[in-house]
Design an enzyme around this catalytic site. Sequence first.
Site, short mmCIF file in Angstrom:
data_model
loop_
_atom_site.label_atom_id
_atom_site.label_comp_id
_atom_site.label_asym_id
_atom_site.label_seq_id
_atom_site.Cartn_x
_atom_site.Cartn_y
_atom_site.Cartn_z
N CYS A 139 0.52 -1.11 0.37
CA CYS A 139 -0.34 0.04 0.14
C CYS A 139 0.93 0.71 -0.22
O CYS A 139 1.38 1.80 0.72
CB CYS A 139 -0.76 0.06 1.33
SG CYS A 139 -1.66 1.95 1.23
N CYS A 152 0.21 3.47 2.73
CA CYS A 152 1.26 3.23 3.76
C CYS A 152 2.37 3.10 4.03
O CYS A 152 3.26 3.24 5.37
CB CYS A 152 0.88 1.79 4.46
SG CYS A 152 -1.31 0.96 4.60
#
Length: 235
Positions: A159, A162
């Site tokens: 991600c 992230c």
Amino acid sequence: MKNKINITTLILLFTIVGFSQNKSTTTVSLDVYYSKIQAEKKPQIIDARGAEEFALNHINGAVNFNLESKDYAEQVAKLDKSRPVFTYSIGAGRSVWLADDLLKKGFKEAYSLEGGIANWIGNGKPFYANSKSKLTLAEYNKIVADNKTVLVDIGSKYCGACIKVKPVLETIRAQYGENLKIVEIELETSPQVIADLKTVKVFPTLILYQNGKIVFKKDGLGDLKNDVDVALASK
């Protein structure tokens, strides 16, 4: 120069509007997505992530391909255009583009899952994982109970948003030291605890606990450093 700036701004605006409209026509909530899947005897579920991601975890019964797959045309040909197709990814990128393309190719219905695999697993829906979670819910609860202040980062190494959290966490860790326990949970290593928490809708999800109680829960990075500073300054 002014005209160039205006033209660039307009192009960006139309791109954003166009994407939003495409997203609204295919992206649905978890409840809608799940209920539609349940209504199908053999649902056509497509994991639009990469092969490595799919191998680690995925929705039960899903097949794996996306717009960049070499055998994309062959995979699409295996699907029934008269029946719904359900796509998902890590967020709402690859799955939305795939769903949109399938509609353009004449498919009757195509749905992309809002929040992607994070939303599915994060709300306890059935999934496959190739290994057991390193962290259990009992261990998670013990960490929260044993430490006065705990910041939990829940996400995935695949991600993009992230990844941006990590340097912010390091800054927070350097500032607060032992006064703040930071716990990092990744989908790839601890999917079951994410499922058991039943609170994750998107990656990343940030949760700050104080004395066992949630001070804040953030869907997405936002201004994490400031939010932590403000929250802890008021305690």
